[in-house]
Design a protein around this motif. Structure first.
Motif, mmCIF file in Angstrom:
data_model
loop_
_atom_site.group_PDB
_atom_site.id
_atom_site.type_symbol
_atom_site.label_atom_id
_atom_site.label_comp_id
_atom_site.label_asym_id
_atom_site.label_seq_id
_atom_site.Cartn_x
_atom_site.Cartn_y
_atom_site.Cartn_z
ATOM 1 N N TYR A 198 0.832 -1.214 0.000
ATOM 2 C CA TYR A 198 0.000 0.000 0.000
ATOM 3 C C TYR A 198 0.857 1.250 0.000
ATOM 4 N N VAL A 199 1.929 1.253 0.775
ATOM 5 C CA VAL A 199 2.817 2.426 0.792
ATOM 6 C C VAL A 199 3.395 2.661 -0.604
ATOM 7 N N SER A 200 3.710 1.601 -1.305
ATOM 8 C CA SER A 200 4.210 1.752 -2.684
ATOM 9 C C SER A 200 3.143 2.364 -3.584
ATOM 10 N N ARG A 201 1.893 1.945 -3.398
ATOM 11 C CA ARG A 201 0.789 2.547 -4.158
ATOM 12 C C ARG A 201 0.641 4.025 -3.827
ATOM 13 N N LEU A 202 0.806 4.350 -2.553
ATOM 14 C CA LEU A 202 0.696 5.750 -2.126
ATOM 15 C C LEU A 202 1.817 6.587 -2.738
ATOM 16 N N LYS A 209 8.688 9.931 -3.423
ATOM 17 C CA LYS A 209 9.325 8.817 -2.739
ATOM 18 C C LYS A 209 8.985 8.874 -1.261
ATOM 19 N N ILE A 210 8.591 7.748 -0.701
ATOM 20 C CA ILE A 210 8.296 7.672 0.727
ATOM 21 C C ILE A 210 9.420 6.884 1.387
ATOM 22 N N PHE A 216 5.828 9.817 4.579
ATOM 23 C CA PHE A 216 4.507 9.173 4.553
ATOM 24 C C PHE A 216 3.421 10.193 4.877
ATOM 25 N N LYS A 217 3.646 10.997 5.900
ATOM 26 C CA LYS A 217 2.664 12.015 6.269
ATOM 27 C C LYS A 217 2.526 13.065 5.160
ATOM 28 N N LYS A 218 3.637 13.453 4.551
ATOM 29 C CA LYS A 218 3.565 14.430 3.453
ATOM 30 C C LYS A 218 2.763 13.873 2.280
#
Length: 465
Positions: A198-202, A209-210, A216-218
């Motif tokens: 999911y983080v990759s999708r985000l 880049k996260i 992540f918050k940004k």
């Protein structure tokens, strides 16, 4: 004996009947549902009443199972007629279940059918309803227009492209406002196996880049801004109970990294991560003047065998009995201390929490906002006569019923809008009885304003969309 579900259905006093005359023609402001924006944009057509009525409706599925209907006739490969007949046979004995009222309201309002549905009437009702469905004037948009719906708030993941919302906004021929709702449950469910994916999708959705928790918050903030551009003014969160475990930023960053690597996390770590996310998100909503919805109390997917077979949202959820008061209070207080508590609606699936939420509201009201913290409408397993009556009476006893933003469908069906009529009839019954019992003023102007505000105007003003 009274006629079945006649024009005075649920209206037990003359005052209630007059008040319903004021309420019944008001538009519907459906600020929370699960309708598909794709189906709205494409103006979905239907082949039969089974498709539009039974497809995806886990309320009906759950009842059919309880009446001994085989899964073949619920989610299996039986024909549309066989599924409809199976529901008709079951519904005939749905005494005490709101499905009996909802189903017959829908038959009356959309098909002009006033007979009761059962095994004997099933074939005639099947033929008459399908003639209307295939007659060319029965589609997703037509149902919305016929129901006098002014606004629809769908439920959307932060990674959603919102492409159909954009297309609907560009289509000036459709007058109902359709807006997305920011539902980041997947984003903060660090304990689930798919969190790293999911983080990759985000990353892709936010085009950045996260590499850390701060990133992540940004990324989430960027998606909130994107949702705002497409008309969103509301978020939604679902919890068994609201988490609240404080931790410093470095600790949360370490938890985020562990979760992304797929490492096992303790309950304390999971709660700390979710708490940090929820405080951050609450502040972001407050900055933008959004409304935050907190749905509390469900235990989902209890039947693991059926979950593996047919997936989520198929009728195997129930009410949880965890503790919510202390952590909910701490969360709201954490935002309020910073003057960053947004307008918030609190829903409970567990009716034993009604007084918990009813009293929690008063702790955080203020700022000159009418009903800033709301006790949300009786929800899911509680949206029946007893549940709605109890929720409104608790709100009246402990807070400001007159400030209540009223009903929402929370449904995936385009035929669910008569539930607003159901709610308005119950509302008018309650207030009518209070007035006629001498428990409240009989001033018609005051009574009318209360009923019209709860039915429509409070929500319109509260959400400001």
């Amino acid at each position: 004996m009274k006629k079945f579900m006649d024009e005075d259905f649920l209206l037990t006093t003359e005052t209630a009947k007059r008040l319903f005359d004021y309420a019944k023609a008001l538009p519907i402001y459906d600020y929370h549902c699960h309708l598909s924006p794709k189906e709205i944009y494409e103006d979905k057509k239907y082949n039969s009443i089974t498709e539009v009525w039974l497809g995806g409706d886990h309320y009906k599925w759950r009842f059919m199972r309880s009446m001994g209907v085989d899964e073949k006739y619920i989610t299996g490969d039986a024909s549309p007629w066989e599924k409809f007949l199976s529901y008709a046979k079951a519904l005939e004995y749905a005494i005490g279940n709101p499905l009996y009222h909802w189903s017959h309201l829908e038959l009356q309002r959309y098909f002009g059918i006033y007979e009761t549905l059962g095994e004997k009437t099933a074939k005639d009702i099947w033929d008459r309803a399908n003639a209307i469905i295939t007659g060319g004037d029965f589609s997703a948009r037509r149902l919305i227009e016929k129901s006098n719906v002014e606004l629809i708030g769908t439920t959307d993941d932060p990674c959603d492209s919102l492409e159909y919302h954009k297309l609907i906004r560009e289509d000036k021929s459709f007058k109902t406002v359709v807006v997305p709702t920011f539902r980041p449950d997947n984003a903060i469910s660090i304990e689930k196996p798919g969190f790293a994916d999911y983080v990759s999708r985000l990353e892709e959705a936010a085009d950045m880049k996260i590499a850390c928790f701060g990133c992540f918050k940004k990324a989430l903030a960027k998606r909130i801004d994107f949702f705002s551009q497409v008309g969103a003014r509301v978020s939604d969160h679902s919890f068994l109970t609201v988490p609240y475990t404080e931790a410093d930023e470095d600790t949360v960053a370490e938890i985020f990294d562990k979760g992304r690597r797929g490492e096992n996390l303790s309950k304390t770590e999971i709660d700390a991560f979710k708490t940090a996310c929820m405080v951050f998100l609450g502040e972001e909503y407050a900055k933008r003047g959004w409304v935050m919805q907190l749905h509390m109390g469900p235990i989902r997917n209890n039947n693991s065998k059926m979950f593996s077979s047919i997936g989520a949202d198929t009728g195997f959820d129930s009410i949880g009995d965890g503790v919510c008061a202390e952590k909910l209070s701490a969360y709201l207080d954490a935002l309020n201390k910073k003057d960053m508590l947004p307008k918030t609606i609190l829903y409970t699936l567990n009716p034993t929490w009604n007084y918990v939420l009813g009293t929690m509201l008063g702790n955080f009201q203020g700022g000159g906002i009418k009903g800033k913290i709301q006790f949300g409408s009786a929800w899911w397993f509680c949206d029946h006569i007893d549940g709605m009556t109890e929720q409104m009476k608790v709100l009246g006893n402990l807070g400001a019923l007159a400030a209540f933003v009223g009903m929402l469908t929370d449904s995936r069906s385009f035929l669910s809008y008569p539930r607003h009529e159901y709610f308005r009839r119950i509302l008018c019954r309650i207030i009518g009885e209070w007035a006629e019992n001498g428990e409240f003023t009989d001033d018609e102007a005051v009574l009318r304003k209360i009923v019209e505000d709860i039915s429509y105007y409070n929500a319109k003003n509260y959400f400001g969309i």
